[in-house]
Design an enzyme around this catalytic site. Structure first.
Site, mmCIF file in Angstrom:
data_model
loop_
_atom_site.group_PDB
_atom_site.id
_atom_site.type_symbol
_atom_site.label_atom_id
_atom_site.label_comp_id
_atom_site.label_asym_id
_atom_site.label_seq_id
_atom_site.Cartn_x
_atom_site.Cartn_y
_atom_site.Cartn_z
ATOM 1 N N LYS A 276 3.176 -14.114 5.556
ATOM 2 C CA LYS A 276 3.442 -15.060 4.467
ATOM 3 C C LYS A 276 4.956 -15.233 4.368
ATOM 4 C CE LYS A 276 2.058 -17.571 1.023
ATOM 5 N NZ LYS A 276 1.397 -18.865 1.263
ATOM 6 N N ASP B 61 -2.205 -18.068 4.445
ATOM 7 C CA ASP B 61 -3.218 -18.947 3.838
ATOM 8 C C ASP B 61 -3.854 -19.845 4.883
ATOM 9 O OD1 ASP B 61 -0.371 -20.190 2.109
ATOM 10 O OD2 ASP B 61 -1.019 -20.765 4.095
ATOM 11 N N ASP C 179 -6.120 -6.560 5.230
ATOM 12 C CA ASP C 179 -7.219 -6.138 4.373
ATOM 13 C C ASP C 179 -8.098 -7.341 4.056
ATOM 14 O OD1 ASP C 179 -8.794 -4.721 2.653
ATOM 15 O OD2 ASP C 179 -7.250 -4.309 1.177
ATOM 16 N N TYR D 115 0.819 -1.220 0.000
ATOM 17 C CA TYR D 115 0.000 0.000 0.000
ATOM 18 C C TYR D 115 0.849 1.265 0.000
ATOM 19 C CZ TYR D 115 -3.983 -2.910 0.883
ATOM 20 O OH TYR D 115 -4.944 -3.866 0.756
#
Ligand SMILES: NC(=O)c1ccc[n+]([C@@H]2O[C@H](COP(=O)([O-])OP(=O)(O)OC[C@H]3O[C@@H](n4cnc5c(N)ncnc54)[C@H](O)[C@@H]3O)[C@@H](O)[C@H]2O)c1
Length: 474
Positions: free
Chosen positions: A231, A332, A356, A160
């Site tokens: 991640k 995930d 988000d 972002y």
């Protein structure tokens, strides 16, 4: 200053002060509000009645809010010919805590988004989204009541940051050439020449202040688990670093209050068998350790030894079970976990993009956008807001669900320490939904429900506050 945008500041209210990391809230704080565009108008009208009624009922006139309108979006454009006057930003800065409805993001370039402007100017580095179930709310899952998480999403960096170059531009070509030839030294790993390129910066500063706020929240609110969502298995130096810095922060700044998941295994092994050697303990943590490299084994022995030497005294003999558990989950996997084992999660600390996604995924399980509140918080400033948009096709029809702004108000009152008013709103909202008096979005999913207007929903809630009070007195 006596006025912003030419509107006088309420003379009978006071400013919220902030110093030494603490807010001082007067009994009649001036709180700027932006009603929002489209359905924001209906929602704000309904919400402010509920807020005032809750404060009145909770404090019997001893406390009240001096609401102060601040302009942005369509109303501001119509009145001042600008989407965001400087004075609106100045007013929020002056009064520190504000609440807003949704604003239109005008299509077309060059227009300042209020959210982005305020986030940058006031450095609102943390987006907080609490997600819990209210009895009676229609849900697509079997056990929505198991969901009760508060998500702390980093708000200023990650993808972002807005640093990217479009495919086909000279700048993109220049960057790709630099990366391919210089940084990647013409090796096997190369970036395709027809790529667009974006930069994903994640810093120690941005990560640590976010995780600090999440852990402090867990401490202040009796929450027992803080999960770092990342991640890191793929993006080692950004997402993986988020995990590493998160653990560092937790164990350096909150040592006596937290235990990490791995530490808990080491301590538990020792608790169960005090004669366990470091090597035996390590092999319980990593089954198959005998097949690992020597370096890996030695590092693990070091970890076990360091853990026992440094914290067994304070955290051993079961004491770790009373600490806040800091663990981590790969992004995930957390999407599965919040569906299958939602009750194992309480506070999630996430980088910007993961946050988000996961906030909306969690909200979807407990009623969706219409009742999902949020806040953007920095050091000394906080802005509470609905997480949905302006839903323009329902504007001024008095039909939309005001729950999201109302629950943002609940967050705001808790932030101010006005928990009684917050409880009053939350309980009356739940009671009204339980009575199946709901706006169209819930009514169509709830057999036997009565469809009510936005304004009627607020009136039923206010009626239910008296019932809450009577129940409390009995
Ligand atoms: N924070 C903000 O200010 C914010 C956030 C998102 C979108 N927007 C803006 O809002 C405008 C519309 O965006 P959009 O259509 O993508 O998103 P939206 O959130 O306005 O609508 C998405 C869907 O959810 C429904 N919905 C939204 N809020 C609801 C509520 N309170 N009760 C019942 N149903 C509700 C809408 O009818 C629509 O079907 C755009 O200009 C967008 O830029 C603003």
């Amino acid at each position: 200053m006596a006025s912003f945008n030419g509107v006088p500041v309420p003379s009978n209210g006071q400013r919220i002060e902030y110093s030494g990391g603490k807010y001082r809230v007067p009994d009649r704080p001036i709180i700027p509000f932006i009603e929002g565009d489209g359905t924001g108008r209906d929602i704000w009208k309904a919400s402010v009645r509920v807020f005032d009624a809750a404060v009145e009922k909770a404090y019997g006139g001893k406390r009240s809010v001096a609401w102060y309108e601040v302009f942005a979006g369509e109303k501001s454009k119509a009145r001042f010919d600008t989407w965001l006057p400087d004075d609106s930003v100045n007013a929020v800065r002056e009064f520190r805590v504000a609440i807003k409805g949704p604003l239109t993001t005008p299509v077309g370039g060059g227009i300042r988004s209020l959210n982005v402007a305020l986030r940058q100017i006031l450095d609102l580095y943390c987006c907080i989204r609490p997600v819990r179930y209210y009895s009676g709310v229609p849900s697509p899952v079997k056990h929505p009541e198991r969901m009760n998480v508060v998500i702390f999403r980093e708000n200023t960096e990650d993808v972002y940051a807005g640093i990217e170059w479009e495919q086909g531009t000279p700048d993109a070509a220049r960057l790709i050439e630099f990366l391919n030839k210089d940084m990647l030294k013409g090796g096997k790993k190369q970036i395709r020449l027809d790529s667009g390129v974006g930069i994903k910066p994640m810093s120690v500063t941005g990560t640590k202040r976010l995780v600090r706020m999440a852990i402090q929240y867990a401490i202040d609110n009796g929450r027992k688990i803080v999960t770092l969502v990342h991640k890191g298995n793929i993006q080692k130096f950004t997402e993986g670093a988020f995990r590493k810095w998160g653990y560092e922060l937790a164990t350096e700044e909150f040592r006596d209050k937290v235990v990490t998941e791995r530490e808990s295994w080491i301590l538990d092994n020792k608790d169960k068998n005090p004669n366990l050697t470091v090597e035996q303990n390590a092999s319980l943590i990593e089954p198959g350790l005998e097949f690992a490299t020597d370096d890996f084994r030695q590092a693990l022995y070091q970890e076990v030894k360091h853990c026992l030497d440094s914290i067994y005294v304070g955290h051993g003999h079961g004491a770790w079970k009373k600490k806040i558990m800091v663990n981590d989950r790969i992004a995930d996997s957390i999407f599965q976990q919040v569906v299958t084992r939602a009750d194992e999660y309480s506070v999630l600390a996430t980088p910007n993009l993961n946050g988000d996604y996961i906030s909306d995924a969690c909200a979807a399980q407990v009623g969706g956008l219409g009742i999902a509140p949020g806040a953007n918080i920095g050091d000394g400033y906080a802005i509470f807001e609905a997480t949905h948009g302006t839903a323009p096709k329902y504007a001024d029809k008095d039909v939309i669900n005001p729950g999201s702004v109302m629950l943002s108000g609940v967050m705001m009152f808790r932030f101010l320490g006005w928990n009684e008013a917050a409880d009053m709103i939350e309980q009356s909202l739940e009671r009204t939904i339980d009575q199946k008096k709901v706006t169209y979005d819930f009514e169509r999913l709830m057999p036997g429900a009565t469809k009510v207007k936005t304004s009627e929903f607020a009136s039923y809630m206010i009626g239910n506050m008296s019932a809450e009070l009577e129940a409390a007195v009995k």
